[in-house]
Design an enzyme around this catalytic site. Structure first.
Site, PDB file in Angstrom:
ATOM      1  N   LYS A  86     -15.183   7.464  -3.303  1.00 28.80           N
ATOM      2  CA  LYS A  86     -16.442   7.732  -2.590  1.00 28.80           C
ATOM      3  C   LYS A  86     -17.029   9.061  -3.051  1.00 28.80           C
ATOM      4  CE  LYS A  86     -14.277   5.228   1.151  1.00 28.80           C
ATOM      5  NZ  LYS A  86     -13.382   5.377   2.338  1.00 28.80           N
ATOM      6  N   LYS A 133      -9.075  13.468   4.742  1.00 28.39           N
ATOM      7  CA  LYS A 133      -8.135  12.337   4.689  1.00 28.39           C
ATOM      8  C   LYS A 133      -7.116  12.575   5.793  1.00 28.39           C
ATOM      9  CE  LYS A 133      -7.156  13.541   0.361  1.00 28.39           C
ATOM     10  NZ  LYS A 133      -7.010  12.403  -0.527  1.00 28.39           N
ATOM     11  N   ARG A 134      -6.279  11.557   6.116  1.00 23.94           N
ATOM     12  CA  ARG A 134      -5.230  11.809   7.100  1.00 23.94           C
ATOM     13  C   ARG A 134      -4.390  13.006   6.664  1.00 23.94           C
ATOM     14  NH1 ARG A 134      -4.524   7.896  11.246  1.00 23.94           N
ATOM     15  NH2 ARG A 134      -2.764   9.194  11.848  1.00 23.94           N
ATOM     16  N   LYS A 175       0.093  14.515   1.000  1.00 22.65           N
ATOM     17  CA  LYS A 175      -1.288  14.745   0.558  1.00 22.65           C
ATOM     18  C   LYS A 175      -1.549  16.232   0.314  1.00 22.65           C
ATOM     19  CE  LYS A 175      -2.985  10.711   3.164  1.00 22.65           C
ATOM     20  NZ  LYS A 175      -3.619   9.785   2.200  1.00 22.65           N
ATOM     21  N   HIS A 177       0.799  -1.224   0.000  1.00 26.21           N
ATOM     22  CA  HIS A 177       0.000   0.000   0.000  1.00 26.21           C
ATOM     23  C   HIS A 177       0.826   1.266   0.000  1.00 26.21           C
ATOM     24  CE1 HIS A 177      -3.925  -1.987   0.932  1.00 26.21           C
ATOM     25  NE2 HIS A 177      -3.117  -2.892   1.467  1.00 26.21           N
ATOM     26  N   THR A 212      -8.906   6.173  -1.688  1.00 24.52           N
ATOM     27  CA  THR A 212     -10.205   5.531  -1.808  1.00 24.52           C
ATOM     28  C   THR A 212     -11.310   6.565  -1.542  1.00 24.52           C
ATOM     29  OG1 THR A 212      -9.788   4.758   0.445  1.00 24.52           O
ATOM     30  CG2 THR A 212      -9.616   3.138  -1.318  1.00 24.52           C
TER      31      THR A 212
HETATM   32  C1  26Q Z   1       3.406   1.195  10.566  1.00 24.43           C
HETATM   33  C2  26Q Z   1       4.343   1.022  11.573  1.00 24.43           C
HETATM   34  C3  26Q Z   1       4.053   1.385  12.889  1.00 24.43           C
HETATM   35  C4  26Q Z   1       2.799   1.895  13.185  1.00 24.43           C
HETATM   36  C5  26Q Z   1       1.860   2.060  12.180  1.00 24.43           C
HETATM   37  C6  26Q Z   1       2.160   1.710  10.871  1.00 24.43           C
HETATM   38  C7  26Q Z   1       1.173   1.928   9.803  1.00 24.43           C
HETATM   39  C8  26Q Z   1      -0.184   1.853  10.058  1.00 24.43           C
HETATM   40  C9  26Q Z   1      -1.112   2.106   9.064  1.00 24.43           C
HETATM   41  C10 26Q Z   1       1.573   2.234   8.525  1.00 24.43           C
HETATM   42  C11 26Q Z   1       0.644   2.470   7.534  1.00 24.43           C
HETATM   43  C12 26Q Z   1      -0.707   2.419   7.798  1.00 24.43           C
HETATM   44  C13 26Q Z   1      -1.721   2.707   6.809  1.00 24.43           C
HETATM   45  C14 26Q Z   1      -1.476   2.967   5.546  1.00 24.43           C
HETATM   46  C15 26Q Z   1      -2.534   3.332   4.605  1.00 24.43           C
HETATM   47  O1  26Q Z   1      -3.653   3.592   4.996  1.00 24.43           O
HETATM   48  N1  26Q Z   1      -2.230   3.371   3.308  1.00 24.43           N
HETATM   49  C16 26Q Z   1      -3.227   3.754   2.321  1.00 24.43           C
HETATM   50  O2  26Q Z   1      -3.858   2.573   1.861  1.00 24.43           O
HETATM   51  C17 26Q Z   1      -4.970   2.876   1.047  1.00 24.43           C
HETATM   52  C18 26Q Z   1      -5.654   1.576   0.689  1.00 24.43           C
HETATM   53  O3  26Q Z   1      -4.899   0.869  -0.235  1.00 24.43           O
HETATM   54  C19 26Q Z   1      -4.534   3.647  -0.189  1.00 24.43           C
HETATM   55  O4  26Q Z   1      -5.678   4.034  -0.894  1.00 24.43           O
HETATM   56  C20 26Q Z   1      -3.727   4.886   0.200  1.00 24.43           C
HETATM   57  O5  26Q Z   1      -3.199   5.492  -0.953  1.00 24.43           O
HETATM   58  C21 26Q Z   1      -2.607   4.489   1.148  1.00 24.43           C
HETATM   59  O6  26Q Z   1      -1.925   5.650   1.600  1.00 24.43           O
END
Ligand code: 26Q
Length: 850
Positions: free
Chosen positions: A681, A569-570, A575, A378, A677
């Site tokens: 929406k 979004k975050r 972004k 991702h 995503t």
């Molecule tokens: C990693 C290490 C330690 C703590 C947390 C994490 C961590 C947690 C969540 C790293 C990444 C995430 C989430 C990532 C994420 O949401 N990525 C998004 O995924 C979506 C679904 O595929 C995409 O549409 C987005 O582009 C992408 O940024």
């Protein structure tokens, strides 16, 4: 580990309850269900019941009505084994459950009718009190939830495996313009949707050492002697498909302390030591980690990953044993999807279980593992690629490290044969990163262990092959594939946007809910003025509701007739919420300078959480709020510009925002957003997009047509060239007076009550090395925003473009994504569930509901 054997009772099949009064779906039956749950489950009498009591009682009544399908679905697979998808994800951002279950059961109206008899005039009043489980950070967690919904709706047998965090993603407050984080106590009022299954608990070890021994057959073996243990207790959440019998299971593990260990410590007199270990192991599922890439809590995060992965794999293996299926047949019965590298330890854990517990030979164990596991990537951001420090890893998972070394040794042996004498490529491909302190690269472990690896949008999947893992792609081109993300039209249109849904149903019937491609029929309506007006009216109604919410939450009055221009979004630099904020300042200056002719009146809405340790992201929130304060207090802006930061953006708020949006901001630096995503929406709900050629924006533009999309910005390859050619943001600032003027105003403290220091770090970044090319894209962004303003002047034309967006967004249904996974990666088929009350099966003693 199964602690209690199921009783040898002859139990009725689930179908025997399908006409039970607790399964009745008429308004009267639902009313009775609410009444009985108030009385027997909650200990309340109707006249004294609070809204929350009614929410709980209705939810229990709805849950009752899921049970026949849920048990029939589980029983159907047991009776006739089917290949099942195991979706492993550290996050499932499932959102509110009540309305979704009502919709999928087809009893929203019945529930509303039943509630009227309790004096509740609208179902909405009850839905408002529902707490959502924030068991995810953002896109990745929400994607897992959309996929679970589509799997069930497509009647694909599936189990989601994850963690039941006691505290989900923090709640966000805004104080003096800053983000303040508050613990998310989502369980405090009780959560009616889960079914704890303590009888199916699993043991997990941590720490300790390995030792070699010779087994009874004279074979050298290694075994792991952990020093710490936890127990995982499954908490199951039924996931019902849309108007089908399939009701899959989301199995979330809660960590508990191991009693045996406590008793041992207790017996030798160390009562407090025993309690301490109990506390330590219970913190395992205590809290969801935010994705801030900091080192804090890394050890606990790795423990969480191993904890839920080990429980889940044991659970799958046990399901084969229970049914008398040979372990070697694993991949015929389970296909294991890794949602990013968070569950990638599964590759090593699967090998450990197969070799150490089931005594399979290495080659067989590897074949089983490799043919079962697939991996979705991702992100391309280097800081987001998971790596574990070797010392940390070996202190927690010493046996897994041994296995990873052996996986790596065998793999690199293959690479040597392919590229003799090429040491550089060995270093690049190795699971062990030897540059700097040694570390384990989880993406490499996942790529080597998996039979397929996919990106989440077409550009992203290309970049994985070209930039992220080029040596792997050269080695195994057939492993690499794309599955563009999708979102479920049930939650994001049918449930979130009832007015649009009604209009769509009038035009094409209700089948669009499961077949979004039918919406292309709407194109026939694009010249029908009265239809376009109705389409516009549905949007206006969504905007009115959101305007009310904005006023209640922030005190800002916004005009539903203005253009709702939204970025939710975050918060992250890539972004580029700050690009949007700068554009707002430019518009503000135009109004101030009397140069705003032809500008559309806008309400610019932001929402999103910043990771608690991400300073720049938090400063961007402060920046937006500083701008909002100046703009909203200035009478010159009345009727022309409003700026709102919506606090605590989450799934529930998203359901209000998407239907109310005219313009969707998708403005990431090209090459950085894997897919996005939210962009999908918005498009489904008829928002027009202003966006870069990044992630799924590219495919959205292809689908809806370039003429119905506001494009701007440098392409990924142009960005790369700039980066390699001494990119100088200052040259862009000097070339554009509107930009230099905006920056000067910030420097002067105009948006920070005269404080010239506050936004310095942000300005330094933008004018210094500008890592996300905000300055490089600014002029083109402004130009594109002017096109947006022009388009808004012709509202009929705007509505036509909006209609085309909805009509052509079928590709972005998660049903399409899931079908692609089924065909090209999982090799699974739909398995419709029948609900029968078969008398013969009642006499079959093996027919246990276990
Ligand atoms: C990693 C290490 C330690 C703590 C947390 C994490 C961590 C947690 C969540 C790293 C990444 C995430 C989430 C990532 C994420 O949401 N990525 C998004 O995924 C979506 C679904 O595929 C995409 O549409 C987005 O582009 C992408 O940024």
């Amino acid at each position: 580990m199964s602690s209690t054997k199921p009783l040898e009772l002859k139990l009725p099949t689930p179908g025997c309850y399908s006409d039970h009064e607790r399964a009745g779906i008429g308004a009267d039956a639902v009313f009775d269900g609410i009444t009985e749950h108030l009385f027997f489950t909650l200990g309340k009498l109707a006249p004294t019941a609070s809204l929350h009591d009614l929410y709980m009682a209705l939810s229990y009544a709805v849950r009752d009505r899921l049970m026949t399908r849920y048990l029939a679905s589980q029983e159907a697979i047991r009776a006739k084994p089917q290949k099942t998808v195991a979706y492993l994800s550290a996050e499932f951002l499932i959102g509110p459950q009540l309305n979704n279950n009502l919709l999928n059961l087809g009893i929203q109206k019945e529930a509303e009718t039943a509630l009227k008899r309790f004096g509740i005039q609208s179902l909405g009043h009850i839905l408002e009190v529902e707490e959502e489980p924030g068991l995810g950070n953002g896109g990745l967690g929400r994607l897992a939830a959309c996929y679970m919904e589509s799997l069930a709706s497509l009647q694909i047998p599936a189990t989601g495996y994850g963690i039941r965090y006691e505290f989900g993603i923090f709640n966000q407050l805004i104080r003096d313009g800053w983000q303040v984080e508050v613990t998310d106590k989502w369980l405090k009022g009780g959560w009616p949707w889960e079914l704890p299954q303590p009888d199916e608990a699993c043991f997990v070890g941590f720490g300790g050492r390995t030792e070699n021994y010779i087994d009874e057959n004279g074979k050298y073996r290694s075994r792991w002697i952990p020093t710490e243990h936890a127990i995982g207790i499954p908490h199951d959440v039924p996931v019902l498909g849309y108007q089908v019998n399939t009701c899959n299971r989301l199995r979330l593990w809660r960590a508990d302390a191991t009693e045996s260990f406590d008793f041992y410590a207790f017996n030798i007199g160390d009562y407090y030591g025993a309690v301490e270990e109990k506390v330590a192991s219970e913190t395992l599922s205590k809290v969801l980690y935010p994705n801030d890439g900091t080192d804090e809590g890394r050890r606990l995060r790795l423990k969480q990953q191993h904890f839920f992965v080990s429980c889940s794999l044991q659970d799958m293996l046990r399901s084969l044993e229970k049914r008398g299926i040979a372990i070697e047949e694993f991949s015929k019965h389970w296909t294991v999807q890794l949602n990013d590298t968070h569950p990638a330890i599964a590759v090593a854990e699967m090998m450990r279980l197969l070799i150490d517990h089931y005594h399979l030979e290495w080659e067989k164990a590897w074949e089983v593992t490799n043919s079962s596991v697939a991996y979705t990537n991702h992100t391309l951001l280097p800081e987001a690629l998971e790596k574990w420090d070797l010392d940390l890893f070996s202190s927690l998972l010493p046996r897994h490290l041994e296995l990873i070394y052996e996986i790596n040794r065998r793999f690199l042996q293959q690479v040597r044969l392919r590229y003799p004498g090429n040491d550089l490529i060995l270093r690049k491909l190795s699971i062990i990163d030897e540059d700097g302190g040694k570390a384990i690269r989880m993406a490499h472990l996942a790529t080597i262990g998996a039979h397929h690896i996919n990106g989440v949008a077409s550009l992203h999947s290309d970049l994985i092959k070209r930039q992220l893992l080029p040596e792997f792609a050269a080695l195994w081109p057939e492993k690499f594939t794309n599955v563009t993300n999708g979102v479920t039209p049930r939650r994001w249109v049918a449930l979130a946007n009832p007015e649009l849904s009604k209009l769509l149903a009038e035009e094409v019937g209700t089948d669009w809910i499961t077949n979004m491609e039918l919406l292309t029929k709407l194109e026939n309506k694009q010249l029908d003025k009265s239809f376009l007006e109705k389409f516009g009216a549905a949007k206006l109604s969504g905007k009115r509701k959101l305007a009310g919410y904005i006023h209640r939450q922030t005190g800002v009055l916004v005009d539903p007739a203005s253009m709702f221009d939204v970025q939710v979004k975050r918060i992250h630099q890539y972004k580029r919420q700050h690009l949007n904020a700068l554009q707002v300042i430019a518009q503000y200056l135009r109004i101030k300078n009397g140069k705003a002719q032809g500008m559309a009146p806008r309400t610019v809405i932001f929402g999103g959480k910043a990771a608690p340790g991400y300073f720049m992201a938090k400063l961007i929130i402060r920046f937006i709020n500083g701008i909002a304060e100046m703009v909203n207090a200035d009478p010159d802006m009345d009727g022309r510009l409003r700026v709102v930061f919506l606090p605590d953006y989450n799934v529930k708020l998203g359901e209000q925002v998407y239907p109310a949006t005219d313009l969707s901001e998708q403005i990431s630096t090209a090459g950085k957003e894997a897919s996005g995503t939210g962009n999908m929406k918005f498009a489904m709900n008829g928002a027009l997009t202003i966006g870069t050629l990044d992630g799924a924006n590219i495919e959205i533009r292809e689908q809806v047509g370039a003429e119905n999309f506001f494009l701007f910005g440098k392409t990924e390859s142009e960005i790369m060239k700039l980066r390699n050619n001494n990119y100088d943001p200052k040259s862009y600032i000097e070339a554009l007076p509107e930009l230099s003027e905006a920056i000067r105003l910030i420097e002067l403290g105009h948006f920070s009550n005269g404080d010239t220091e506050l936004f310095q770090p942000l300005l330094n970044s933008l004018t210094g090395n500008d890592p996300f090319f905000v300055m490089a894209d600014f002029a083109d962004y402004l130009r594109s925003q002017d096109n947006v303003s022009r388009a808004w002047q012709d509202r009929e034309e705007w509505n036509r473009m909006s209609l085309i967006n909805t009509a052509r967004s079928g590709f972005f249904s998660s049903d399409r994504s899931i079908r692609e996974y089924c065909e090209s990666i999982w090799n699974v088929q739909p398995f419709p569930v029948e609900i029968t009350c078969d008398v013969n099966s009642l006499t079959n003693s093996s027919n246990k509901l276990s």
